[in-house]
Scaffold this active site. Sequence first.
Site, PDB file in Angstrom:
ATOM      1  N   TYR A   1      12.948  -1.464 -28.354  1.00  0.00           N
ATOM      2  CA  TYR A   1      12.186  -2.392 -27.515  1.00  0.00           C
ATOM      3  C   TYR A   1      13.309  -2.528 -26.457  1.00  0.00           C
ATOM      4  O   TYR A   1      12.904  -3.077 -25.006  1.00  0.00           O
ATOM      5  CB  TYR A   1      12.008  -3.932 -28.127  1.00  0.00           C
ATOM      6  CG  TYR A   1      11.168  -4.632 -27.368  1.00  0.00           C
ATOM      7  CD1 TYR A   1       9.975  -4.438 -27.306  1.00  0.00           C
ATOM      8  CD2 TYR A   1      11.745  -5.884 -26.318  1.00  0.00           C
ATOM      9  CE1 TYR A   1       8.699  -5.408 -26.334  1.00  0.00           C
ATOM     10  CE2 TYR A   1      10.836  -6.527 -25.474  1.00  0.00           C
ATOM     11  CZ  TYR A   1       9.674  -6.219 -25.557  1.00  0.00           C
ATOM     12  OH  TYR A   1       8.850  -7.158 -24.724  1.00  0.00           O
TER      13      TYR A   1
ATOM     14  N   PHE B   1      -2.907   3.463   1.716  1.00  0.00           N
ATOM     15  CA  PHE B   1      -3.280   4.040   0.543  1.00  0.00           C
ATOM     16  C   PHE B   1      -3.793   2.863   0.076  1.00  0.00           C
ATOM     17  O   PHE B   1      -3.459   1.887  -0.163  1.00  0.00           O
ATOM     18  CB  PHE B   1      -1.940   4.709  -0.341  1.00  0.00           C
ATOM     19  CG  PHE B   1      -2.751   5.185  -1.447  1.00  0.00           C
ATOM     20  CD1 PHE B   1      -3.681   6.508  -1.446  1.00  0.00           C
ATOM     21  CD2 PHE B   1      -2.619   4.736  -2.547  1.00  0.00           C
ATOM     22  CE1 PHE B   1      -4.300   7.044  -2.383  1.00  0.00           C
ATOM     23  CE2 PHE B   1      -3.180   5.427  -3.849  1.00  0.00           C
ATOM     24  CZ  PHE B   1      -3.940   6.427  -3.774  1.00  0.00           C
ATOM     25  N   THR B   2      -4.914   3.179  -1.094  1.00  0.00           N
ATOM     26  CA  THR B   2      -5.971   2.227  -1.640  1.00  0.00           C
ATOM     27  C   THR B   2      -4.911   1.366  -2.350  1.00  0.00           C
ATOM     28  O   THR B   2      -5.126  -0.115  -2.235  1.00  0.00           O
ATOM     29  CB  THR B   2      -6.793   2.953  -2.543  1.00  0.00           C
ATOM     30  OG1 THR B   2      -6.321   3.856  -3.504  1.00  0.00           O
ATOM     31  CG2 THR B   2      -7.870   3.760  -1.941  1.00  0.00           C
TER      32      THR B   2
ATOM     33  N   LYS C   1       2.862  12.142 -10.115  1.00  0.00           N
ATOM     34  CA  LYS C   1       2.842  12.978  -9.259  1.00  0.00           C
ATOM     35  C   LYS C   1       4.036  13.764  -9.168  1.00  0.00           C
ATOM     36  O   LYS C   1       4.217  14.807 -10.276  1.00  0.00           O
ATOM     37  CB  LYS C   1       2.468  12.508  -7.748  1.00  0.00           C
ATOM     38  CG  LYS C   1       0.972  11.951  -7.746  1.00  0.00           C
ATOM     39  CD  LYS C   1       0.952  10.676  -8.086  1.00  0.00           C
ATOM     40  CE  LYS C   1      -0.370   9.989  -7.725  1.00  0.00           C
ATOM     41  NZ  LYS C   1      -0.575   8.725  -8.172  1.00  0.00           N
TER      42      LYS C   1
ATOM     43  N   ARG D   1     -12.649  10.486  -0.180  1.00  0.00           N
ATOM     44  CA  ARG D   1     -11.758   9.816   0.413  1.00  0.00           C
ATOM     45  C   ARG D   1     -12.193   9.663   2.058  1.00  0.00           C
ATOM     46  O   ARG D   1     -12.013  10.107   2.679  1.00  0.00           O
ATOM     47  CB  ARG D   1     -10.439  10.667   0.575  1.00  0.00           C
ATOM     48  CG  ARG D   1      -9.737  11.012  -1.032  1.00  0.00           C
ATOM     49  CD  ARG D   1      -8.842   9.866  -1.379  1.00  0.00           C
ATOM     50  NE  ARG D   1      -9.349   9.007  -2.181  1.00  0.00           N
ATOM     51  CZ  ARG D   1      -8.934   8.139  -3.099  1.00  0.00           C
ATOM     52  NH1 ARG D   1      -7.685   8.438  -3.604  1.00  0.00           N
ATOM     53  NH2 ARG D   1      -9.530   7.216  -3.934  1.00  0.00           N
TER      54      ARG D   1
ATOM     55  N   PHE E   1     -14.031   2.366  -5.293  1.00  0.00           N
ATOM     56  CA  PHE E   1     -14.652   3.820  -5.188  1.00  0.00           C
ATOM     57  C   PHE E   1     -14.468   4.266  -6.731  1.00  0.00           C
ATOM     58  O   PHE E   1     -15.156   5.032  -7.123  1.00  0.00           O
ATOM     59  CB  PHE E   1     -13.784   4.738  -4.342  1.00  0.00           C
ATOM     60  CG  PHE E   1     -12.129   4.297  -4.842  1.00  0.00           C
ATOM     61  CD1 PHE E   1     -11.365   3.291  -4.070  1.00  0.00           C
ATOM     62  CD2 PHE E   1     -11.416   5.057  -5.560  1.00  0.00           C
ATOM     63  CE1 PHE E   1     -10.217   3.064  -4.171  1.00  0.00           C
ATOM     64  CE2 PHE E   1     -10.002   4.938  -5.934  1.00  0.00           C
ATOM     65  CZ  PHE E   1      -9.569   3.914  -5.132  1.00  0.00           C
TER      66      PHE E   1
HETATM   67  O1  PLI Z   1      -1.714   5.686  -9.571  1.00  0.00           O
HETATM   68  P1  PLI Z   1      -0.275   5.271  -9.636  1.00  0.00           P
HETATM   69  O2  PLI Z   1      -0.437   3.586 -10.046  1.00  0.00           O
HETATM   70  O3  PLI Z   1       0.791   5.909 -10.522  1.00  0.00           O
HETATM   71  O4  PLI Z   1       0.282   5.363  -8.054  1.00  0.00           O
HETATM   72  C1  PLI Z   1      -0.439   4.584  -6.946  1.00  0.00           C
HETATM   73  C2  PLI Z   1      -0.160   5.422  -5.690  1.00  0.00           C
HETATM   74  C3  PLI Z   1       0.812   5.027  -4.780  1.00  0.00           C
HETATM   75  N1  PLI Z   1       0.920   5.682  -3.610  1.00  0.00           N
HETATM   76  C4  PLI Z   1       0.271   6.842  -3.476  1.00  0.00           C
HETATM   77  C5  PLI Z   1       0.518   7.633  -2.131  1.00  0.00           C
HETATM   78  C6  PLI Z   1      -0.618   7.345  -4.243  1.00  0.00           C
HETATM   79  O5  PLI Z   1      -1.125   8.738  -3.949  1.00  0.00           O
HETATM   80  C7  PLI Z   1      -0.783   6.658  -5.758  1.00  0.00           C
HETATM   81  C8  PLI Z   1      -1.713   7.099  -6.566  1.00  0.00           C
HETATM   82  N2  PLI Z   1      -2.536   8.134  -6.193  1.00  0.00           N
HETATM   83  C9  PLI Z   1      -3.828   8.346  -6.910  1.00  0.00           C
HETATM   84  C10 PLI Z   1      -4.146   7.972  -8.218  1.00  0.00           C
HETATM   85  C11 PLI Z   1      -4.421   9.585  -6.314  1.00  0.00           C
HETATM   86  O6  PLI Z   1      -5.523  10.006  -6.860  1.00  0.00           O
HETATM   87  O7  PLI Z   1      -4.319   9.794  -5.023  1.00  0.00           O
END
Ligand code: PLI
Length: 458
Positions: free
Chosen positions: A73, A125-126, A259, A383, A450
Site C-alpha cells: 500500500y 483539450f477536453t 500515450k 473531434r 462526446f
Molecule cells: O485520458 P487521460 O486522463 O490519461 O489524459 C487526458 C489527456 C490530457 N491531455 C491530452 C493532450 C490528451 O490527449 C488526454 C487524453 N486524450 C485522450 C483520451 C484522447 O483520446 O486523445
Amino acid sequence: MVTKYPAEPFRIKSIEYVKMNTREDREKLMKECGYNPFFLHSEDVYIDLLTDSGTTAMSDRQWAGLMMGDEAYAGSRNWYHLESIVKEYFGFKYVVPTHQGRGAENILSMIAIKPGQLVPGNMYFTTTRYHQEANGGIFKDIIIDEAHDPVIDLPFKGNVDLNKLQALIDEYGAHQIAYVCVAITVNLAGGQPVSMQNLRETYELCHKHGIKVFIDATRCVENAYFIQEREPGYANKTIKEIVLEQFKYSDGCTMSGKKDCLTNIGGFLALNDEDMFTEAKELVVVFEGMPSYGGMTGRDMEAMAIGITESVDQAYIEHRIKQIRYLGDRLLAAGVPIVEPIGGHGIFLDATRFCAHLPQEQMPAQALTAALYVESGVRGVERGIVSAGRDVNTGKDHIPKLETVRLTVPRRVYTYAHMDVVADGCISLYNKRETIRGLKWVYEPKRLRFFTGRFEQV
Ligand code: PLI
C-alpha cells in the site's frame, strides 16, 4: 538510414484475433448505439482508431516487469523506480503519481487556479479545459491562427502565438493569469508539434512576468521527433536529449502515461516548486491514492518506468510517426481532405470538406465517424462541434473551426497492411460522400458530452 516508411522495428510475439462483421451488422449496431462509436463493443470493431490512449501494445520487457510488481500500500519499490525514471527523463524535482492524465490535471487545476483567473493554452483539450473551468479558471486560446486552418502547412503548427499571450498580459495583468498550459503536441489541432524555440520564448515571456508554465506532456516524445526532424540544430541530438530539453522551459508538467509512456493506464504531475508539491501530495491522497501509487498498481508503475525508457528509442518513434504519415499520404494521393501537415498520433479527416453537404449544426464529423464504421469496420472519433461542448457561461455551443474525425493510431499495434484497409475504407466512402446523413441530439450529457451522447439521423 532514413527510410520513407520503415518496417516495424519489432517482431510479433503474441497476437489477438480481430474479426470483420457484415455491413448489415454494422448498420444495425451503429443505430443501436445512437451513432456514437464510444458505445460499440470493441469486439465489433475491425480496426480500432478511436484513440491512442491506453491502447498501446506493451513489450516483452514490460510484461516481464508486471511480474515484478510490489503491491504494497505504501512505499512500493516500483514507485521508486518510476520516480527516478521520471526525474531522469523529464528533469523535474518532484513527481506525484496519478491514475491517468486527468487525475494530474485535476490536482494541478486545484492548486494553481484561483476562481476568475485565466488559463491560456495552445488550443483546448477536453479534459484539461474541463478541470480548469471546474476550478473557476477561464481558458484562453493562444495557439497561432494557422492551427485552426486545416490546409496551411507549417512545420510547427502547434506553436503559441506570443502576441496573443502578450495581449492577455497587457489586458488583464500577469496576476490574473494562473499559469500558461503548453501542450506538446497539440491533440485537437491534428497532433501538431511545438518548436523548441517557441517553448523557450514562451517560457522567457512568462518568467519576465512571474507566470508559471506547465506543459501537457502527453505526447512529448512525438513532439521531440518533429523537433529532431525539422528544427535547425537538433538533427544530431537524441530523442532523450530533446525530450529533456523541452521541459527545461517549464515549471512542471501533467502526463497521461497512456500515450507516450507506452502503458495502458497511469499518469503523473511533475514539478519543481516545493510548496506546490506539498499541496499536490495532500490532494493526491484524497482523489487518487497514496503519494507512492496515486491510483496505479505496483505492476502498472513498473510497466510505465520501462515504457518511458523504450519510448525514446529512435527506431520506435521514427516508425510510429512514419506509419501514420503512410496512411495520410495514401489519403492525400486519393484526394481525401485531411488536416495538413500530417501530425503525430493520427490522421484527422477534414469533415467540413468531406461532408460539404452538411451544415455544422448537423455534426458532420460525428456523422462521418458513424458512416466510416458502417463502411469499413474502422472506428474513429469525432473531434469537432460535439467534442467542443458548450460555453460554461452562455450555455451556447462552442463552434470550433476544425470539424474533424480523428483516426488515432495505437502504438505498436497495427501494421502497414492495416493502414491500407483504413485508407481503402476512407477512399470508398469519400467516393459516395453525399450519402452521409446529418445527425441531431437525442441525449446530450452536461459534461464531456462526446463520450456518452446519443444521436439520430436527421
Ligand atoms: O485520458 P487521460 O486522463 O490519461 O489524459 C487526458 C489527456 C490530457 N491531455 C491530452 C493532450 C490528451 O490527449 C488526454 C487524453 N486524450 C485522450 C483520451 C484522447 O483520446 O486523445
